[in-house]
Design an enzyme around this catalytic site. Structure first.
Site, short mmCIF file in Angstrom:
data_model
loop_
_atom_site.label_atom_id
_atom_site.label_comp_id
_atom_site.label_asym_id
_atom_site.label_seq_id
_atom_site.Cartn_x
_atom_site.Cartn_y
_atom_site.Cartn_z
N CYS A 80 0.84 -1.19 0.00
CA CYS A 80 0.00 0.00 0.00
C CYS A 80 0.89 1.25 0.00
O CYS A 80 1.78 1.38 0.83
CB CYS A 80 -0.87 -0.05 1.25
SG CYS A 80 -2.13 1.20 1.35
N CYS A 81 0.63 2.14 -0.95
CA CYS A 81 1.40 3.38 -1.00
C CYS A 81 0.45 4.54 -1.27
O CYS A 81 -0.76 4.36 -1.27
CB CYS A 81 2.51 3.30 -2.04
SG CYS A 81 1.95 3.24 -3.73
N ALA A 82 0.98 5.69 -1.50
CA ALA A 82 0.16 6.88 -1.66
C ALA A 82 -0.83 6.75 -2.80
O ALA A 82 -2.02 6.99 -2.64
CB ALA A 82 1.04 8.11 -1.85
#
Length: 101
Positions: free
Chosen positions: A7-9
């Site tokens: 999960c990232c921006a």
């Protein structure tokens, strides 16, 4: 099958890391699904995830995401900044596998 969620921006910066992790999983003959999603889609992944790893840019979400994941029995952890930045798929895969109950 185990599912590793990164999960990232925006879900895009981890795509290269996912590819490296998939290559490493194939070398090890592991059957795992590895996906990258934006932080906004975190909750939608909980029912099918085995573990969630956060990109360093969203580590501020660790406490909140951990609370959301707890009822699902999931671990949430932050990817080491050096491993993330240098795309060490083997190290990140090891981290994910060590967290799967």
């Amino acid at each position: 099958m185990k599912k590793i969620v990164l999960c990232c921006a925006a879900g895009m910066s981890t795509s290269m890391l996912v590819k490296r992790m998939q290559t490493e999983a194939q070398k090890r003959e592991l059957t795992v699904e590895i996906v990258a999603v934006p932080a906004a889609d975190f909750a939608a992944e909980l029912p099918t995830a085995s573990v969630v790893l956060l990109g360093p840019q969203v580590k501020y979400e660790l406490a909140r995401f951990s609370q959301l994941a707890e009822p699902h029995g999931l671990q949430v952890a932050v990817i080491d900044m050096m491993d993330y930045g240098t795309l060490r798929g083997d190290k990140v895969l090891d981290q994910a596998l060590s967290l799967i109950a």
